[in-house]
Design an enzyme around this catalytic site. Sequence first.
Site, PDB file in Angstrom:
ATOM      1  N   LYS A  98      33.349  41.386  34.912  1.00 33.79           N
ATOM      2  CA  LYS A  98      34.537  40.727  34.348  1.00 33.79           C
ATOM      3  C   LYS A  98      34.068  39.585  33.473  1.00 33.79           C
ATOM      4  O   LYS A  98      32.985  39.042  33.695  1.00 33.79           O
ATOM      5  CB  LYS A  98      35.413  40.172  35.475  1.00 33.79           C
ATOM      6  CG  LYS A  98      36.845  39.910  35.062  1.00 33.79           C
ATOM      7  CD  LYS A  98      37.672  41.174  35.172  1.00 33.79           C
ATOM      8  CE  LYS A  98      39.073  40.985  34.629  1.00 33.79           C
ATOM      9  NZ  LYS A  98      39.924  42.152  34.975  1.00 33.79           N
ATOM     10  N   ASP A 119      42.469  42.023  29.461  1.00 32.65           N
ATOM     11  CA  ASP A 119      43.107  41.509  30.688  1.00 32.65           C
ATOM     12  C   ASP A 119      44.113  40.471  30.159  1.00 32.65           C
ATOM     13  O   ASP A 119      44.529  40.564  28.995  1.00 32.65           O
ATOM     14  CB  ASP A 119      42.060  40.900  31.639  1.00 32.65           C
ATOM     15  CG  ASP A 119      42.606  40.629  33.039  1.00 32.65           C
ATOM     16  OD1 ASP A 119      42.657  41.567  33.856  1.00 32.65           O
ATOM     17  OD2 ASP A 119      43.003  39.473  33.338  1.00 32.65           O
TER      18      ASP A 119
END
Length: 443
Positions: free
Chosen positions: A124, A164
């Site tokens: 991430k 995201d």
Amino acid sequence: MLVDEIMAQVSQRDPNQPEFHQAVQEVVESIVPVLERHPEYRSQKIIQRIIEPERAIQFRVPWSDDDGNIHVNRGFRVEFNSALGPYKGGLRFHPSVNLSIIKFLGFEQIFKNSLTGTPIGGGKGGSDFDPKGKSDAEVMRFCQSFMGELWRHIGPDTDVPAGDIGVGGREIGYLFGMYKKNANAFQGILTGKGLDWGGSLVRTEATGYGCTYFVNEMLKTKGDSFEGKNVLVSGSGNVAIYTIQKVHQLGGKCIACSDSQGFVHDPEGLDLDLIQQIKEVERGRISEYAAKRPSAEFSPNWRDIWTVKCDIAMPSATQNEIDANSAQTLVDNGCMAVGEGANMPSTPEAAEIFVNSGVLYGPAKAANAGGVATSALEMSQNSQRLSWTFEETDARLHQIMINIHASCQKAAADYGSPGNLIHGANIAGFLKVANSMMAHGLI
Ligand code: NDP
Ligand code: 2IT
């Protein structure tokens, strides 16, 4: 007690990372029965290894605004675990981003990606940059500066970021352009790409569609369906919008959604075209929806969305958006199912209330895995230099969500907590990663 030992170690090493601690604690608690059955995971220190990122990159992101003022943001990429494939996971641009947030998201991503059954590891990244209120040119310069560092760390077989919060099609385009220029290579190094230049049909819709398919599987276990159900969907971004679309297609009625400034309640059912116009086209605020729709009412406290009576709740905004109070209110109001589109939207206390009240509870790792699963489908199409139709890609996504639900159910039953999909998701996700780490030796 192993959980306490691990948590003491995590707290001592990373004292200021509460979101990361929360994510680790939930997984470790769930896999205690696995460790009892598999002492080899304990002796090989699989837990201690899995909670430490393989690599964490932090970098400076300087950029100048339209008036020539210089700003310095912080960029992150945490390459958490590559036991199952190249690191895979989104980039979040939001002022709240810090190492704790990126590590919790990267850690969750390891198990989520494992559950998809596709060959991807977990990672991430992101930045504390706030795209809100910035011009396209400012967002472009920021993305170029961000990729000016990130490009040397990623690659189609190494690490493949995606979107995201705060990172959608526009940002992915600017990031892709800068990678292509620096690397002098047109490669599938990001997913969520535009359809003209390597993107996959259904990726835009995938997280919301996937979460709705997952909830539908949970409902089926009770012989039920979305037909006639009132649904709350928090957020009004990518995940929320395509959740609303799919719920409506399956016969449910979404009656409220939100953003960080409040929520709208529309008992007649949300008008998705209007939401898309406000949020996707105008990049506006959800309060404008109530101003344009007589049946809707706006309230300024976004948390109060959970006080609206509903049958199903699908939190799709951000972490810890449902606390114990909100969870208890949902249960008291007769909510029968919760499907988590956002990552870790329920506090541990809230999740416990749902499980103990017999609510059908689809935890984030399982319920929102459709987004990254379709990213893996985009990677497959890029490798083949082919693109599949909408119907074919959607059918694959749907089947993946059915499979995830089934494997969570099975793992929960196999390890002594039938019906508990938190345990099921963590155990099923963990087993494949642990076995692969064992096979690869101590690296
Ligand atoms: P978007 O940026 O498209 O939308 C985010 C939405 O959530 C906005 O409505 C935003 O409101 C709201 N929101 C964000 N932060 C907060 C906050 N701190 N408090 C209140 N509301 C907030 O993001 P996505 O829809 O892509 O992501 C939503 C969630 O889904 C996140 O948890 C993400 O990690 C998760 N997710 C996303 C996937 C994807 O494929 N995109 C895949 C799997 C999970 P505002 O505009 O006011 O900030
Ligand atoms: O949380 C997530 O799974 C995502 N933001 C999507 C990640 C991806 O690589 O598609």
